[in-house]
Design an enzyme around this catalytic site. Sequence first.
Site, PDB file in Angstrom:
ATOM      1  N   ASN A 192      -5.803   0.915   1.757  1.00 43.52           N
ATOM      2  CA  ASN A 192      -4.466   1.038   2.326  1.00 43.52           C
ATOM      3  C   ASN A 192      -4.067   2.509   2.357  1.00 43.52           C
ATOM      4  O   ASN A 192      -4.106   3.201   1.344  1.00 43.52           O
ATOM      5  CB  ASN A 192      -3.463   0.265   1.472  1.00 43.52           C
ATOM      6  CG  ASN A 192      -2.029   0.522   1.889  1.00 43.52           C
ATOM      7  OD1 ASN A 192      -1.604   0.132   2.969  1.00 43.52           O
ATOM      8  ND2 ASN A 192      -1.267   1.219   1.036  1.00 43.52           N
ATOM      9  N   GLU A 193      -3.718   2.999   3.510  1.00 42.06           N
ATOM     10  CA  GLU A 193      -3.154   4.328   3.727  1.00 42.06           C
ATOM     11  C   GLU A 193      -3.886   5.452   2.988  1.00 42.06           C
ATOM     12  O   GLU A 193      -3.304   6.173   2.158  1.00 42.06           O
ATOM     13  CB  GLU A 193      -1.662   4.310   3.359  1.00 42.06           C
ATOM     14  CG  GLU A 193      -0.885   3.303   4.193  1.00 42.06           C
ATOM     15  CD  GLU A 193       0.621   3.306   3.961  1.00 42.06           C
ATOM     16  OE1 GLU A 193       1.092   4.085   3.097  1.00 42.06           O
ATOM     17  OE2 GLU A 193       1.323   2.531   4.641  1.00 42.06           O
ATOM     18  N   GLU A 331       1.954  -3.021   8.980  1.00 48.43           N
ATOM     19  CA  GLU A 331       3.175  -2.993   8.162  1.00 48.43           C
ATOM     20  C   GLU A 331       4.322  -2.533   9.047  1.00 48.43           C
ATOM     21  O   GLU A 331       4.188  -1.573   9.811  1.00 48.43           O
ATOM     22  CB  GLU A 331       3.057  -2.025   6.985  1.00 48.43           C
ATOM     23  CG  GLU A 331       2.122  -2.448   5.874  1.00 48.43           C
ATOM     24  CD  GLU A 331       2.170  -1.474   4.693  1.00 48.43           C
ATOM     25  OE1 GLU A 331       3.155  -0.697   4.599  1.00 48.43           O
ATOM     26  OE2 GLU A 331       1.222  -1.481   3.888  1.00 48.43           O
ATOM     27  N   TRP A 360       6.491  -6.438   6.368  1.00 51.52           N
ATOM     28  CA  TRP A 360       6.466  -5.965   4.969  1.00 51.52           C
ATOM     29  C   TRP A 360       7.787  -6.344   4.297  1.00 51.52           C
ATOM     30  O   TRP A 360       8.852  -6.045   4.833  1.00 51.52           O
ATOM     31  CB  TRP A 360       6.301  -4.442   4.964  1.00 51.52           C
ATOM     32  CG  TRP A 360       6.232  -3.846   3.591  1.00 51.52           C
ATOM     33  CD1 TRP A 360       7.260  -3.319   2.867  1.00 51.52           C
ATOM     34  CD2 TRP A 360       5.061  -3.720   2.777  1.00 51.52           C
ATOM     35  NE1 TRP A 360       6.813  -2.870   1.658  1.00 51.52           N
ATOM     36  CE2 TRP A 360       5.465  -3.097   1.577  1.00 51.52           C
ATOM     37  CE3 TRP A 360       3.719  -4.074   2.929  1.00 51.52           C
ATOM     38  CZ2 TRP A 360       4.573  -2.816   0.545  1.00 51.52           C
ATOM     39  CZ3 TRP A 360       2.840  -3.793   1.905  1.00 51.52           C
ATOM     40  CH2 TRP A 360       3.268  -3.169   0.726  1.00 51.52           C
TER      41      TRP A 360
END
Length: 423
Positions: A192-193, A331, A360
């Site tokens: 994630n990210e 998201e 989200w």
Amino acid sequence: MGMFRVAVLLFVLSSVALGQHYLSTEGQHFKLNGQRVFLSGLNMAWCRHGYDFGGVSYNFVSPGEFCPHPREAYEQAIRDIRNNGGNSLRVWLHVDGRHTPVFSSWGSVTQTDSTNQLINDLKSLLSYAKARNVLVFLVLWNGAHHHDMYWKRLQNLIWDDLKLDTYLEHALKPLAGALKNQRALGGWEIMNEPEGSLKIEHHSDPCYDTIFLQGTGAGWAHLDTSGLPTWTDVPRHRVLRFINRQAAAIKAKDPNHLVTVGSWSEHGQGVRNLYSDSCLQQAGGLTSGVLDFYQIHTYSHNGNYGSQAPFVVTDASDYPALSGKPIVIGEFSQARGAGMTITEQFNRAYSRGFAGAWSWHYLADRADDTATDASATQLIGLRELRFKNDQAGGGCVRINLNSFTNYCEKKPPCRQLYQYFYG
């Protein structure tokens, strides 16, 4: 001749069933059961942030906590998704290595979890999801936030190939092999990210250059309280290598499921593509270690989206760097939606060439996370798309994981084939 027709019919039916048994891609769209599908769902990234699976966590009840029972929380989320017309759920697994996998004092990985229960926990989750026609996407790592106590574990895997090898052999490959036949597993997300951990620097090789991200907000996770970079800066080369080798390891053991990475904004995947096939292969050296679909996260800042954010561009084709693969808006929220309602956001994702949308965050503490929507708001968004089935556009939402005919199908493929052979 009659027996021959029956044999051919059975062969075609079995081929169709096997070929569409798992979520797959075709150009910029997903396919399941022979139909184009759209991933309409939400994030329940965690119940107890990194402590949800493995050991005794999944079934352990801790009264008084914000989320006292992980298993019940995930199962409730799956029921809500199904009952409100959605079809998918995004879940975080290791986070930063705080609970799983098991690390030695040297920083190598020795097993999936302390009780070898992690695989059983995930099979339980996926079995429950399959019965309710919900796909689950498992996120291995988080690059958006560094916990002082645990980040060193993840950092070791990113910087040290030998330590990463121990994770691949003792945790990831056993996981992938054990879950390869789980039809409710939609895919694996390596991180994630990761842009939160990136070092912003000029490099002569375009695959490793990140200077173009200066001023975009990338690299936020490795700044200390004075705003200066810390030792957790990670060059793009190491991030790409980390992703490539895990993606290849998954595909070696699990050829059935898809692989992705979730970017914090259109600056990671969109305006440019930090994770192109060629750059991943160059950094990690493994041909198979590439992404099967792209994923962009998007939130407004100071009340506005960026000019090239996914809910602002005309459609997904405005991201030529991502052409040829599905793009999921992984998201987003109404709370940070630049004035757009949740229904407008889901509709835009569906009608503008994107392949999925996950709001989200189903169970986040809204007092601590101003970017999250109440679960009731997110379910309104799911209901907006529940009966969609534009096979020339967004695709079917009402999938079926317990047959090879989606609920969107007006006429089951078996009946069509029967009529073809027998009139």
